[in-house]
Design an enzyme around this catalytic site. Structure first.
Site, PDB file in Angstrom:
ATOM      1  N   LYS A 173     -15.517  34.937 -45.404  1.00 36.04           N
ATOM      2  CA  LYS A 173     -16.206  36.073 -46.018  1.00 36.04           C
ATOM      3  C   LYS A 173     -15.210  37.091 -46.572  1.00 36.04           C
ATOM      4  CE  LYS A 173     -18.223  36.569 -42.107  1.00 36.04           C
ATOM      5  NZ  LYS A 173     -19.056  36.935 -40.935  1.00 36.04           N
ATOM      6  N   THR A 206     -23.133  48.917 -42.807  1.00 36.70           N
ATOM      7  CA  THR A 206     -22.667  47.528 -42.815  1.00 36.70           C
ATOM      8  C   THR A 206     -22.683  46.890 -41.431  1.00 36.70           C
ATOM      9  OG1 THR A 206     -20.377  48.295 -42.601  1.00 36.70           O
ATOM     10  CG2 THR A 206     -21.204  47.883 -44.838  1.00 36.70           C
ATOM     11  N   GLY A 210     -22.270  40.323 -40.643  1.00 42.06           N
ATOM     12  CA  GLY A 210     -21.893  38.950 -40.323  1.00 42.06           C
ATOM     13  C   GLY A 210     -23.004  38.198 -39.618  1.00 42.06           C
TER      14      GLY A 210
END
Length: 272
Positions: A173, A206, A210
């Site tokens: 990522k 954020t 993930g």
């Protein structure tokens, strides 16, 4: 009804862990089950405590789901220690599950360690050889490979090294990239590289990105999509979640799990 399981820790703040995973499963229209590996006391400001489950308790939860409800795909998140990792790997082998997504959760947004050092070897030796997709961010890829990643070429070399560990597909990522304009994820299947890029969004919301990204991949795999298509949808899902912040909390706020469906007006075109 397709089913997806998350084997991960609980986030009391609701933005990451099994809470984020189950929200994502629901938004992408798969039935979610869970096996809890740890309870964390955390919020948008950080992690105030980690309380791991006994490995036997984790295995029992997986057994209960596996022998009754079953699952079409599963993901792992925070596993914390080697004993839990080994127990999870044994259950995956027992049930013969193949659509396994490993999110190698190591460090929380605020810097708290969510994986013990000795557990890294267990992750490499026991879990990566069983997974269909592994989704490290750049710091996690550096830990798994022992190399420093600065460039796209570094990402490709790290991808090759992680593939050798047994992961069939991997997505490195780009959230930690130095590029201020684009968030670029790199998919490698052992032969070919694919790039997924979206404009970078400047936001503090954020927390749980993930977890949400890997959960979206898992949901799409459960519905029968290819790895490429599952990653493509997941990238769009997480971009929508970040680009439409909820502005909750005083620190790193959670992503917006229903933004993708709101923007799409439903997801019938992604049913797979």
């Amino acid at each position: 009804m397709k089913r997806a399981m998350t084997i991960a820790g609980s986030d009391s703040g609701g933005g990451a862990g099994i809470q984020a995973d189950l929200k994502t499963f629901q938004e992408l229209k798969v039935f979610g089950t869970s096996a809890l590996t740890a309870v964390t006391a955390q919020n948008t400001l950080g992690v105030q405590g980690v309380f791991p489950m006994d490995a036997e308790a984790v295995a029992k939860q997986i057994q209960s789901v596996g022998e009754d409800i079953g699952t079409d795909a599963l993901k792992t998140g925070m596993l914390f220690n080697a004993e839990i990792i080994e127990a999870v790997a044994e259950k995956i082998k027992q049930f013969g599950w193949e659509k396994v997504v490993v999110d190698p959760v190591m460090i929380a947004k605020g810097g708290a360690s969510l994986l013990q050092q000795e557990a890294v070897s267990a992750l490499k030796n026991h879990l990566l050889p069983l997974c269909l997709v592994v989704t490290p961010n750049i710091p996690e890829a550096e830990v798994l490979t022992g190399m420093t990643i600065h460039s796209q070429d570094d990402k490709k070399e790290a991808a090759r090294r992680i593939h050798v560990l047994g992961a069939k597909n991997l997505v490195i990522k780009g959230g930690h990239d130095k590029d201020a304009n684009e968030s670029v994820d790199l998919l490698f299947n052992g032969e070919n590289f694919e790039v997924f890029s979206f404009p970078r969004v400047e936001t503090r919301s954020t927390h749980g990105t993930g977890c949400t990204f890997s959960a979206a991949i898992t949901a799409q795999l459960a519905k029968g999509l290819t790895v490429y298509d599952a990653v493509s949808v997941a990238k769009e899902f997480i971009h929508s979640a970040i680009a439409n912040p909820l502005n909750i909390g005083q620190g790193h706020g959670p992503t917006n799990h229903w933004a993708f469906n709101t923007e799409k007006g439903g997801i019938t075109s992604w049913q797979g």
